[in-house]
Design a protein around this motif. Structure first.
Motif, PDB file in Angstrom:
ATOM      1  N   ASP A 180      -9.462  -4.682   2.220  1.00 29.97           N
ATOM      2  CA  ASP A 180      -7.983  -4.638   1.708  1.00 29.97           C
ATOM      3  C   ASP A 180      -8.048  -4.377   0.206  1.00 29.97           C
ATOM      4  OD1 ASP A 180      -6.582  -5.250   4.251  1.00 29.97           O
ATOM      5  OD2 ASP A 180      -7.306  -7.509   3.703  1.00 29.97           O
ATOM      6  N   LYS A 181      -9.179  -4.710  -0.436  1.00 30.80           N
ATOM      7  CA  LYS A 181      -9.115  -4.386  -2.003  1.00 30.80           C
ATOM      8  C   LYS A 181      -9.531  -2.954  -2.145  1.00 30.80           C
ATOM      9  CE  LYS A 181     -10.797  -9.163  -2.711  1.00 30.80           C
ATOM     10  NZ  LYS A 181     -12.103  -9.928  -3.096  1.00 30.80           N
ATOM     11  N   VAL A 182     -10.243  -2.523  -1.415  1.00 32.68           N
ATOM     12  CA  VAL A 182     -10.848  -1.009  -1.404  1.00 32.68           C
ATOM     13  C   VAL A 182      -9.520  -0.059  -1.066  1.00 32.68           C
ATOM     14  CG1 VAL A 182     -12.153   0.781  -0.309  1.00 32.68           C
ATOM     15  CG2 VAL A 182     -13.039  -1.358  -1.044  1.00 32.68           C
ATOM     16  N   GLU A 183      -8.724  -0.544  -0.061  1.00 36.95           N
ATOM     17  CA  GLU A 183      -7.617   0.173   0.404  1.00 36.95           C
ATOM     18  C   GLU A 183      -6.658   0.247  -0.478  1.00 36.95           C
ATOM     19  OE1 GLU A 183      -4.644   0.653   4.119  1.00 36.95           O
ATOM     20  OE2 GLU A 183      -5.800  -1.223   3.789  1.00 36.95           O
ATOM     21  N   ILE A 234       0.870  -1.353   0.248  1.00 33.00           N
ATOM     22  CA  ILE A 234       0.014  -0.051   0.169  1.00 33.00           C
ATOM     23  C   ILE A 234       0.751   1.396  -0.174  1.00 33.00           C
ATOM     24  CG2 ILE A 234      -1.648   1.274   1.457  1.00 33.00           C
ATOM     25  CD1 ILE A 234      -2.997  -1.041   0.097  1.00 33.00           C
ATOM     26  N   GLU A 235       1.820   1.358   0.748  1.00 33.93           N
ATOM     27  CA  GLU A 235       2.961   2.444   0.852  1.00 33.93           C
ATOM     28  C   GLU A 235       3.578   2.614  -0.266  1.00 33.93           C
ATOM     29  OE1 GLU A 235       3.748   6.001   2.422  1.00 33.93           O
ATOM     30  OE2 GLU A 235       2.562   4.561   3.289  1.00 33.93           O
ATOM     31  N   VAL A 236       3.954   1.489  -0.953  1.00 34.25           N
ATOM     32  CA  VAL A 236       4.803   1.585  -2.178  1.00 34.25           C
ATOM     33  C   VAL A 236       3.877   2.310  -3.203  1.00 34.25           C
ATOM     34  CG1 VAL A 236       5.749   0.575  -4.213  1.00 34.25           C
ATOM     35  CG2 VAL A 236       6.239  -0.257  -1.890  1.00 34.25           C
ATOM     36  N   ILE A 237       2.611   1.763  -3.425  1.00 32.52           N
ATOM     37  CA  ILE A 237       1.639   2.307  -4.294  1.00 32.52           C
ATOM     38  C   ILE A 237       1.318   3.980  -4.091  1.00 32.52           C
ATOM     39  CG2 ILE A 237      -0.864   2.124  -5.277  1.00 32.52           C
ATOM     40  CD1 ILE A 237      -0.567  -0.542  -4.397  1.00 32.52           C
TER      41      ILE A 237
END
Length: 225
Positions: A86-89, A60-63
């Motif tokens: 998780d998908k939404v995040e 998530i942080e990479v994205i």
């Protein structure tokens, strides 16, 4: 098409990488978020596959950090987490699609092809420029319905030129997109590949599908259909 794969499980990472290479994709791989972020920030990719559960820096942080740097290549999340939250995040962080483990390699490839096509403005599975058809899923190329056999590098060059039909593509850009990070690169070899590609696509010299712009690069001149 050049793919960035960030996956921390070594066996799965090698499996995915080999499968994508077998489909004539160029693949750079990383096993952690920090290195993956560096690669995604420094090299030109057409699409990225990013696991969420990464060491050093989460997927998530990479994205998020890639998007904060205004890096816009499509991102597909690869995750073992099946919760919809998780998908939404991941999507809200800037990803474009997701795939839950375990998965079929064919579905992964189809999703990557679809993401790269849409990012380049293509809506159909088979790309057509004039009489040239290219199907990324089957890797088949045909001119006026007649199959043309291409080498791996010839195919990669044609695929990239068709994705960006009408645009001027420099030798450096082509080199960046058909070679992996650790491969020896020689932009002069591009001229040889392009010459061979012209001869195979246009043996009678009636189409002139690839234009050379001196000092600037190449352009696929045939219109998208």
């Amino acid at each position: 098409m050049r793919v960035l794969l960030i996956e921390d499980e070594p066996h799965l990472r090698e499996q995915i990488g080999q499968h994508l290479r077998n489909q004539q994709l160029t693949v750079d791989m990383s096993g952690d978020g920090e290195e993956g972020l560096f690669l995604g920030s420094e090299y030109p990719y057409d699409v990225a596959v990013i696991d969420l559960g990464l060491p050093k820096l989460s997927g998530i942080e990479v994205i998020k950090q890639l998007r904060e740097k205004n890096i816009t290549f499509p991102i597909l999340i690869l995750t073992a987490r099946g919760r919809w939250q998780d998908k939404v995040e991941g999507l809200e962080a800037g990803a474009d699609d997701y795939l839950v483990k375990p998965f079929h390699f064919e579905e992964l490839l189809a999703r990557l092809n679809a993401l790269s096509r849409r990012a380049a403005g293509w809506s159909h599975a088979t790309m057509r420029c004039g009489p040239i058809d290219l199907n990324p899923s089957s890797q088949q190329v045909a001119v006026d319905g007649v199959t043309v056999e291409l080498t791996a590098f010839e195919y990669r060059i044609l695929h990239y030129l068709m994705l960006h039909a009408g645009e001027v593509i420099s030798k450096t850009e082509l080199t960046d997109h058909i070679y992996e990070q650790d491969q020896d690169r020689d932009s002069n070899v591009i001229e040889v590949f392009v010459k061979r590609l012209r001869n195979k696509l246009d043996p009678d010299k009636t189409l002139t599908p690839i234009e050379t712009l001196r000092g600037r690069g190449y352009r696929l001149t045939l219109p998208r259909e």
